[in-house]
Design an enzyme around this catalytic site. Sequence first.
Site, PDB file in Angstrom:
ATOM      1  CG  HIS A   1     -26.513   1.425   1.057  1.00 18.48           C
ATOM      2  ND1 HIS A   1     -26.793   0.694  -0.073  1.00 18.48           N
ATOM      3  CD2 HIS A   1     -25.579   2.336   0.681  1.00 18.48           C
ATOM      4  CE1 HIS A   1     -26.070   1.138  -1.081  1.00 18.48           C
ATOM      5  NE2 HIS A   1     -25.322   2.154  -0.650  1.00 18.48           N
ATOM      6  CD  GLU A   2     -24.663   5.694   2.753  1.00 22.26           C
ATOM      7  OE1 GLU A   2     -23.418   5.765   2.687  1.00 22.26           O
ATOM      8  OE2 GLU A   2     -25.394   5.754   1.740  1.00 22.26           O
TER       9      GLU A   2
ATOM     10  CG  ASP B   1     -22.997   2.363  -4.042  1.00 24.71           C
ATOM     11  OD1 ASP B   1     -22.533   3.522  -4.047  1.00 24.71           O
ATOM     12  OD2 ASP B   1     -23.677   1.891  -3.121  1.00 24.71           O
TER      13      ASP B   1
ATOM     14  CG  HIS C   1     -20.975   2.168   1.121  1.00 28.49           C
ATOM     15  ND1 HIS C   1     -20.590   1.457   0.024  1.00 28.49           N
ATOM     16  CD2 HIS C   1     -22.116   2.819   0.774  1.00 28.49           C
ATOM     17  CE1 HIS C   1     -21.480   1.650  -0.949  1.00 28.49           C
ATOM     18  NE2 HIS C   1     -22.422   2.475  -0.509  1.00 28.49           N
TER      19      HIS C   1
ATOM     20  CE  LYS D   1     -28.154  28.372  -0.002  1.00 26.10           C
ATOM     21  NZ  LYS D   1     -29.227  27.407   0.279  1.00 26.10           N
TER      22      LYS D   1
HETATM   23  P1  ADP Z   1     -31.453  29.512   2.385  1.00 31.50           P
HETATM   24  O1  ADP Z   1     -30.927  30.883   2.180  1.00 31.50           O
HETATM   25  O2  ADP Z   1     -30.382  28.511   2.655  1.00 31.50           O
HETATM   26  O3  ADP Z   1     -32.384  29.044   1.341  1.00 31.50           O
HETATM   27  P2  ADP Z   1     -32.731  30.779   4.556  1.00 31.50           P
HETATM   28  O4  ADP Z   1     -31.585  31.348   5.275  1.00 31.50           O
HETATM   29  O5  ADP Z   1     -33.502  31.694   3.702  1.00 31.50           O
HETATM   30  O6  ADP Z   1     -32.306  29.518   3.721  1.00 31.50           O
HETATM   31  O7  ADP Z   1     -33.681  30.077   5.622  1.00 31.50           O
HETATM   32  C1  ADP Z   1     -35.062  30.261   5.614  1.00 31.50           C
HETATM   33  C2  ADP Z   1     -35.590  30.290   7.007  1.00 31.50           C
HETATM   34  O8  ADP Z   1     -35.476  29.027   7.632  1.00 31.50           O
HETATM   35  C3  ADP Z   1     -34.815  31.233   7.898  1.00 31.50           C
HETATM   36  O9  ADP Z   1     -35.323  32.512   7.833  1.00 31.50           O
HETATM   37  C4  ADP Z   1     -35.009  30.629   9.264  1.00 31.50           C
HETATM   38  O10 ADP Z   1     -36.175  31.102   9.866  1.00 31.50           O
HETATM   39  C5  ADP Z   1     -35.174  29.166   8.993  1.00 31.50           C
HETATM   40  N1  ADP Z   1     -33.921  28.465   9.270  1.00 31.50           N
HETATM   41  C6  ADP Z   1     -33.133  27.839   8.378  1.00 31.50           C
HETATM   42  N2  ADP Z   1     -32.061  27.291   8.983  1.00 31.50           N
HETATM   43  C7  ADP Z   1     -32.170  27.599  10.284  1.00 31.50           C
HETATM   44  C8  ADP Z   1     -31.358  27.327  11.430  1.00 31.50           C
HETATM   45  N3  ADP Z   1     -30.223  26.617  11.355  1.00 31.50           N
HETATM   46  N4  ADP Z   1     -31.782  27.807  12.608  1.00 31.50           N
HETATM   47  C9  ADP Z   1     -32.917  28.501  12.714  1.00 31.50           C
HETATM   48  N5  ADP Z   1     -33.706  28.793  11.683  1.00 31.50           N
HETATM   49  C10 ADP Z   1     -33.362  28.343  10.472  1.00 31.50           C
HETATM   50 ZN    ZN Z   2     -23.900   3.274  -1.643  1.00 32.61          ZN
END
Ligand code: ADP
Ligand code: ZN
Length: 616
Positions: free
Chosen positions: A437-438, A513, A441, A220
């Site tokens: 399972h999925e 479920d 469904h 994120k």
């Molecule tokens: P969140 O904020 O969702 O907890 P972060 O953005 O802090 O996660 O992610 C932590 C680390 O994991 C990032 O710095 C990156 O190095 C790695 N990472 C997570 N998702 C990805 C992705 N889709 N591609 C490349 N690296 C990723």
């Molecule tokens: Zn189920």
Amino acid sequence: MAKKPGPKNLPKKNNPFNFLILVALIGAAAALFMQGEEGIQSFVSEPPTEVSISQFIDKFEAADFEKVEIKDQKITATGKDGIQYETFKELNANMADLGLDKPPTGTIIEVADTTSGKMWTNLIIGLAPFLLLLLLIWFFMRRAGSMGGESGPFGFGKSKARIYDKTKHNTTFKDVAGAEEAKEDVLELVDFLKNPKKYEKAGAKIPKGILMVGQPGTGKTLMARAIAGEANVPFFSVSGSEFVEMFVGVGASRVRDLFKTAKRNAPAIIFIDEIDAIGKQRGVGNGSGGHDEREQTLNQILTEMDGFEPGQSVIVIAATNRPDVLDKALLRPGRFDRRVHIDLPDMGAREKILKVHTKNKTLARGVSLKKIASKTVGFSGADIENVMNEAAIASVKNRQKSITQKNLEEAVEKVSLGPARKSRRITDKEKDIIAIHEVGHAIAGHFTENCEPVHKISVISRGGALGVTWFLPEEDTYLNSEAKMRDEMVSLHGGRIAERLVFGQTTTGASSDLERISRIARAMVMTYGMGDQKNIGPVVFEQKNRSMSGLLEGTAIDCSEAMSEKIDAEVKRLVQEAEDRATKILKTHSKLLREIADDLLEKENISRDEFLAYFE
Ligand code: ADP
Ligand code: ZN
Ligand code: MG
């Protein structure tokens, strides 16, 4: 999610030692204030005998003194008897006026050039109490908790948001592997931040607040930073948890400051990490009080967001893994009304993430990242980054030139057992069960008339569930028909029945479920009058109340024992009927069940189109 320590369970920091220091500091400061310069000197030596200037001159002329020191207005003398004398002259009186310019023999005269020296001592002595006070204030603030550190003692109302230099930390979408859907969702934001004028002219409204939803480590923060990087705008980031343990009012002032800075630098992105720490539903949960700070901070955020003027292209991105606990006020239109989901990466995405993190690393020939990807079901992006890192460390330890498949495989083990990974790893056998399972469904639902179409099937755990099958309505519906409720029960049974048909037994995975099935069946009979018309009829046996969590919950209304037996029997009949239908459907399509499940195991996600293709 890691629990944030509330103000209540903070570790107690005020041990007696600290307290003593505090008392000592206060005492010293007070003493200095009261005594001033003389006070300090009196600590140093015995006080001299003070004499009048005429007495002094008499003694001087009588050559009673060994040494005379003149320091501005003050004249100190050491008598031949060893006694210290002290007297004061007028500021303008010079030595000749007093006859000191012709000392009798045996008397030494020293005139101190004090103009500079004295200034400094005065300055230091004068400032000492203030310095002590500063120390005190600093001390208090340290004790007050989380605002210490980089902001220093006085910056604590200022925003601690970190500005990422546009040129140095340029994260782009290239650094975010997989997550294609999320990228698509935010593309428009990038464009807006790049050309705010274009949108302004068209009168288009761009969302102010984006809620980035995803489990920890799914990228994120990374994604938010990439948006800033792609649009080449400054990125201000702050974490909700930083606001939690602060003085009331500080959080709000910090928010104000943060928004002010961002607006000054617009177009810009404000990133609020862990917004659930401040944005929890008010009045829900631990009634321990002490919510004032959080509420004020939250209100300030809302006020600031409402106060954006049309030309101000500042986008606020908030991240959380608990969108369900957020205060409704945060989610209202004009606030965080847009959601971007970042799912755990599927097989393909995991391979891509592995690849991203092989930058600056050397892989041995023949290393298959795909194999590693297939072994890391349920790993987040951060976990995968960790795997790469562990493998690299192992290769260095063994003095290898490159990272081997074995390094990677061992790293997977290490990371999945490690403390950093909270969600457990799913075995191949479990994954197979989840897939069956999925798909169960999905197929059961597909062959009923009134179930909503399958939107997506996934074996990647998210939240508490191990896998998911989404059914999405094609259009909004407000009324549920009896037939639809019956069909829904059929598709809910599908998961468990499929397990039984394929593996000969069912697992605990079906409990939610069953819960939903019972709830539907009971509601049909007790609330909606859809049960047996002759024996029970359209009588309401349940009272609906809205619970704290906002769910409609039913409590049974007292009824005769005979009636309650009839109700139970009818509920059971409805459940049984649905189960029989599900069994029949899945027995008929058992080959398809296995086939789709195998594909699901391979791909981990099956989209609606892919699913429908099986029935053509
Ligand atoms: P969140 O904020 O969702 O907890 P972060 O953005 O802090 O996660 O992610 C932590 C680390 O994991 C990032 O710095 C990156 O190095 C790695 N990472 C997570 N998702 C990805 C992705 N889709 N591609 C490349 N690296 C990723
Ligand atoms: Zn189920
Ligand atoms: Mg983060």
